[in-house]
Every structure is written in C-alpha cells, then in structure tokens.
Scaffold this motif. Sequence first.
Motif, PDB file in Angstrom:
ATOM      1  N   PRO A 118       0.877  -1.504   0.276  1.00 43.03           N
ATOM      2  CA  PRO A 118      -0.329   0.198   0.114  1.00 43.03           C
ATOM      3  C   PRO A 118       0.809   1.384   0.097  1.00 43.03           C
ATOM      4  O   PRO A 118       0.879   2.397  -0.988  1.00 43.03           O
ATOM      5  CB  PRO A 118      -0.914   0.217   1.123  1.00 43.03           C
TER       6      PRO A 118
ATOM      7  N   LYS B 285       2.428   0.923  -3.468  1.00 42.34           N
ATOM      8  CA  LYS B 285       1.990   2.221  -4.362  1.00 42.34           C
ATOM      9  C   LYS B 285       1.975   3.304  -4.364  1.00 42.34           C
ATOM     10  O   LYS B 285       1.345   3.936  -5.113  1.00 42.34           O
ATOM     11  CB  LYS B 285       0.606   1.064  -3.969  1.00 42.34           C
TER      12      LYS B 285
ATOM     13  N   LEU C 257      -5.465   3.537  -4.698  1.00 42.72           N
ATOM     14  CA  LEU C 257      -5.692   2.762  -3.699  1.00 42.72           C
ATOM     15  C   LEU C 257      -6.851   2.237  -3.401  1.00 42.72           C
ATOM     16  O   LEU C 257      -8.126   2.920  -3.324  1.00 42.72           O
ATOM     17  CB  LEU C 257      -4.863   3.295  -2.395  1.00 42.72           C
TER      18      LEU C 257
ATOM     19  N   GLU D 195      -6.976  -0.712   1.534  1.00 43.01           N
ATOM     20  CA  GLU D 195      -5.539   0.214   1.287  1.00 43.01           C
ATOM     21  C   GLU D 195      -5.028   0.708   2.200  1.00 43.01           C
ATOM     22  O   GLU D 195      -4.075   1.117   2.403  1.00 43.01           O
ATOM     23  CB  GLU D 195      -4.680  -0.392  -0.281  1.00 43.01           C
TER      24      GLU D 195
ATOM     25  N   LEU E 267      -3.859  -5.787   6.036  1.00 44.33           N
ATOM     26  CA  LEU E 267      -4.978  -5.747   4.888  1.00 44.33           C
ATOM     27  C   LEU E 267      -6.126  -6.144   5.502  1.00 44.33           C
ATOM     28  O   LEU E 267      -7.519  -6.309   5.510  1.00 44.33           O
ATOM     29  CB  LEU E 267      -4.224  -6.834   3.861  1.00 44.33           C
TER      30      LEU E 267
END
Length: 231
Positions: free
Chosen positions: A16, A19, A28, A32, A48
Amino acid sequence: MIKNTMVRDLPEQERPREKLIAYGVQSLGNAELLAILLRSGTKEASVLRVAENLLSLYKERGLASIVNLSAVQLSRIHGIGPAKVATVLAAVELGRRIAQEPSKKKIVINGPPDAADYIMPRLKYETKEKFAIVLLNVKNQVLSFRIISVGILNASIVHPREVMAEALNNSAAAIILAHNHPSGDPAPSGDDIATTRRLIKAGQIMGIEIADHIIVGGNGYISFKEQGLMR
C-alpha cells in the motif's frame, strides 16, 4: 476478499505505501488506505485483513458509516488497539473538517444544487436530526451556517424567533432552511412541511426571504423549492 497475505510478502510495488507513492492515492482501494493508517496487523491476520474486517462490518451502510464509529466500536475489532483507534478517528475527523472548511472565496448559492452541495457535507453524517439555517446576503453569498436545534423537527423545537434573530444579527437578506434525516430517506414529513410554512410566514412579516428548505438523507436530498413546497 483479501487473502491473508502479509504485506511484507507482497511485491514491493503492490504494498500500500509504495503503491501510493508510485501511483498516487487514487490507485488504492479502501482497505489499502485503511491499512496505511493501521500500519500493522496481528500474528494471525495481515493489516490488509484487519482493514477489510473493519470495512466488512459496515458494508451495508457503506464506507461513510466509519465517520460515526466510536472508539469503543473500533476497539472491538481484533487487531485494532488504542493507538490504531486514535489514528483512524483522527483521520476521519480531519476529513470531516476539510469537507466543512469554508472557502476563502465567497460561496454563492444560485439554486437548489448549489445549496445541497454546501449543506450535505455539514449534515449528511450526523446521527441525530439537526435543523440548521444558511444565511445569505443580497448577492446570495453565504454569510454563515448555524445549527438551530437538535431533535425531531416540529414547531415546538424550531421557533421563528430564533431563526429570525440569527438573520437580523447577521444582516441576512435570505435564509435557506436545512435539516437531515438520519434514516437516509429525505422525503419531507408533515411536520417538516408545517414548520417550513410557519417560518415562511414569519419571514414575510420580517422582510426576510426563506429561499428554500433542503432535507439531506443518505447521499441524496430534497429541495422544497424544486418540489413546489415553498408556499
């Protein structure tokens, strides 16, 4: 359902935080985003999975229901201790305050959609029924937003004297009435209509226009003006 894979076992570009930095916050999902706030999971569940467990408890009411969660409710979820509770509640409150932050530029209300855009962030998450007014100047610019009462709307708790006093104290030329229906259904009740008519008559006597009455329910609204109820 997210499988119970630990974040450390994911490819770096799928974690996360990484990203978010690489692709932006919009890339996301809700779980996330919550995982970033929660930071860590438990021995049995990844962060998660903990995030998804939180979301799944309120899936029928949607993500917005998190706004009204208490510290006690959050702490009942396995893997969310006091520090994580505080982080989530702080993030939610920041989001609420940002949504309600007045713009430095004067907000102009040109019709029901503008009124609803202004009112909904201020009332849609409330769990109790609240009656408020939006005070406008002669250019239909917002002067202020005031909560007048809390409770089921009827003539006994919304007195014209209180509403008109706010208008006079702020030199308002017009008022938009507003309240929320925590049930999610914005359809006006008989008391809603009766109270509105009473305030319209008071405004006519005082020379202050009641421009509309917006009822907020869930993600929708009803405008008395659009419905032909402003008479």
